[in-house]
Design an enzyme around this catalytic site. Structure first.
Site: not given
Ligand code: GLN
Length: 189
Positions: A46-48, A76, A131-132, A167, A169
């Protein structure tokens, strides 16, 4: 065996499906008291920084206590939360795993990609969906590297804490989650 999946944000449902497929009972953790009833925890991608905002003080405290004494697997953004040191930008980590991790560490060019790489888990190379993704820049003493992508550790473990910058999952391969369930079965560190 009850496994919690932190379900504030991100791709928690894919983890739920995978864990259920492997025979675990899953609790989607949204409230602080839910940490009390679980044997292991997955912190999804997600987005930390958003996780940190959404957690709130009480859940943050519960999460912090949990990751220091019970099996936890971060993928991630989850790996970022577990780290000792977070860069780009600097952000507080739970310090459950002695690693330095750089958010969005692969830059824009290959910010999302699927690769295959060898793993010490045994068997065929592992598919890895990035993913990113964050990049693990340093692993501390005693941190086991279970898989690498090029020179970078991408799946690491110490004691009962595991982290992946990809990921698992989102791939069909169940080995990574199965490995985490083994950790949970074997108890805490
Ligand atoms: N770029 C996200 C972050 O910095 C992590 C990306 C992800 O969980 N797929 O939190």
């Amino acid at each position: 065996m009850k496994i919690g999946v932190l379900a504030l944000q991100g791709d928690f449902d894919a983890h739920r499906r995978r864990l259920e497929e492997l025979g675990a009972e899953v609790v989607l953790v949204r409230k602080p008291e839910q940490f009390d009833g679980i044997d292991g925890l997955i912190i999804p991608g997600g987005e930390s920084s958003t996780f940190l905002k959404l957690l709130g003080e009480q859940s943050f405290q519960k999460l912090n206590d949990f990751v220091h004494c019970k099996p936890t697997f971060g993928t991630c953004a989850g790996a970022i939360l577990l780290a000792k040191q977070v860069e780009n930008p600097h952000q507080p980590g739970l310090n459950a795993l002695d690693i330095t991790i750089r958010r969005n560490g692969y830059g824009r060019q290959i910010d999302s990609t699927i690769v295959e790489a060898a793993t010490t888990l045994g068997g065929d190379p592992l598919e890895m969906v990035f993913i990113r993704a964050p990049r693990i820049e340093r692993v501390g003493e005693g941190v086991e590297v279970l898989a690498k992508y090029g020179d970078d550790p991408v799946l690491v473990r110490k004691g009962s804490v595991m982290a992946a910058t990809f990921h698992p999952e989102l791939s069909d391969d169940t080995r990574v989650h199965a490995e985490f369930l083994k950790l949970v079965k074997n108890g805490t560190k």
